[in-house]
Design an enzyme around this catalytic site. Structure first.
Site: not given
Ligand code: A2P
Length: 334
Positions: A129, A242
Site C-alpha cells: 500500500c 497513510h
C-alpha cells in the site's frame, strides 16, 4: 448480459468491503458478483447495486465460471488458492505480498506501469500500500528527471493491519480515555496515543520487511533496478490513510515549480500545496479519496545542487493502497 463474473475473496475484510464498493462506484461491468470469505461469515449479506448478496464460504470450487478474482484474505490464503483460481481460468488480482516479486507476476499500479499487466500468466499482484501511494506521486517525476535515490519516512494507518487493526485503535483509544487497560493484539504495542516504528517482521539488516518492500517493489514497477531506497515505516494512530515524507534525488536538476507542473498534470494526483493558506496533504483529507494528495514540495536545502526535492503525500490505504488499485487493474481488461 455483457460483463464479467467477479469474485471478491476476503469480502468481509477491511479491503474486501472497499473492493465491493469500488466495483459499484466505478460502474465496473459486473455480470455476477461472488462474495467469498471464511465459514464464519457464510450467510451474511452485503448490498451491491441494489441487490442483497450472500457471502459464501470460499472453497476451491468457488472459482468455476469466474473471470476475475480480487483477493484480499492474506498471503497464506492467496498461496493456497492460486492453483484453483488459475485452473478455473480466472485472472487473480492479488492484494497480498505472496507473489509480488515473482518474475512471471506483474506488479502493477495503473498510473505507473499499466503495460506490465498485459504480460500476466494468470496472476497480477497489487503492490504494498505505501509503495503504491508513493509511486503515484514519484513515477511522473521519475519519468521527467530519472529518480536515483529516495529516502522515505512513513506514517501508516491502523487499517494496514486489517479490520482488526482499525477496531483495536478505536477500542484502545476509548479505553485509554476512560483510564482502562486494553491489551494490544493486532499491534506489537499500544497504538492509541503512540507511534510504533515496526511494521512486519525484522530482517537481518535491521530493516523491516515492510521497509524493504518500498525498495524492491519500487525497483520492479519503475523498471529501475539501480534505484536506491531507504525507508523507516511507522504505524500511527490514524484509522485509514497513510502519509509519507519523501526525500528524492534525481539524475537531473528539478525545481519545485517544475515538479508542481508535472504533478498537476499527473493522473491519480491532487496537488495540495499552498502552505501560506495552510494547505497541504493530511490523512483526514485523503480518507475516502481515490487520488493521492501531494504537497509541501520544496528544494532539498541539504544539497549544493538542485537535484533534490522534498515532498509529503497522503493517500487512502484501503483505496489507492489496496481496493481501488485492484479494481483499476481489472479495468485494464475491460
Ligand atoms: P472472515 O471475515 O470470514 O474471517 P482483514 O484483513 O480485514 O482482517 O480481512 C481478512 C479477510 O480474509 C476477511 O474477509 C476474512 O473473512 C477472510 N478470510 C480469513 N480467513 C479465511 C479463509 N480461511 N477462507 C476465506 N476467507 C478468509
Amino acid at each position: 448480459m455483457a460483463g464479467f463474473t467477479v469474485a471478491v475473496a476476503g469480502a468481509t475484510g477491511a479491503v474486501g468491503v472497499e473492493m465491493v464498493k469500488a466495483l459499484e462506484e466505478r460502474h465496473f461491468p459486473v455480470k455476477n458478483l461472488k462474495l467469498l470469505a471464511s465459514a464464519r461469515s457464510a450467510g451474511k449479506t452485503v448490498f451491491f447495486c441494489g441487490e442483497t448478496l450472500r457471502i459464501e464460504e470460499m472453497t476451491p470450487e468457488s472459482f468455476k465460471g469466474v473471470d476475475i478474482a480480487l483477493f484480499s484474505a492474506g498471503s497464506d490464503i492467496s498461496r493456497e488458492y492460486r492453483k484453483a483460481v488459475t485452473d478455473a481460468g480466472a485472472l487473480m488480482i492479488d492484494n497480498s505480498s505472496a507473489f509480488r516479486m515473482e518474475d512471471d507476476v506483474p506488479l502493477v499500479v495503473p498510473e505507473v506501469n499499466p503495460e506490465d499487466a498485459k504480460k500476466h500468466k494468470g496472476v497480477i499482484a497489487n503492490p504494498n500500500c505505501t509503495t503504491a501511494i508513493m509511486l503515484v506521486a514519484v513515477a511522473p517525476l521519475h519519468r521527467a528527471r530519472k529518480l536515483e535515490r529516495l529516502v522515505a519516512s512513513t506514517y501508516q494507518a491502523a487499517s494496514g493491519a486489517g479490520a482488526k487493526g482499525m477496531a483495536e485503535l478505536e477500542a484502545q483509544t476509548r479505553a485509554y480515555l476512560a483510564g482502562e487497560e486494553y491489551a494490544p493484539s493486532a499491534f506489537a504495542h499500544q497504538i492509541a496515543f503512540n507511534l510504533i516504528p515496526h511494521i512486519d517482521s525484522f530482517c537481518d539488516n535491521g530493516y523491516t520487511k515492510e521497509e524493504l518492500k518500498m525498495l524492491n517493489e519500487s525497483r520492479k514497477m519503475l523498471h529501475a533496478p539501480e534505484l536506491l531506497v531507504s525507508c523507516t515505516s511507522v504505524r500511527v494512530p490514524i484509522l485509514r490513510a497513510h502519509s509519507e515524507a519523501l526525500n528524492l534525488e534525481f539524475a537531473e536538476e528539478i525545481t519545485p515549480e517544475e515538479a508542481r507542473a508535472i504533478l498537476a498534470a499527473a493522473p491519480g494526483v491532487t496537488l495540495v500545496d499552498d502552505p501560506a493558506a495552510k494547505s497541504y496533504p493530511m490523512p483526514k483529507d485523503a480518507t475516502g479519496k481515490y487520488d493521492v494528495l501531494v504537497g509541501r514540495i520544496r528544494q532539498d536545502v541539504s544539497r549544493r545542487d538542485k537535484r533534490g526535492l522534498d515532498l509529503f503525500v497522503s493517500g487512502d490505504q484501503l483505496l489507492k493502497g489496496a481496493a481501488l488499485n485492484a479494481v483499476q487493474i481489472a479495468e485494464l481488461f475491460c
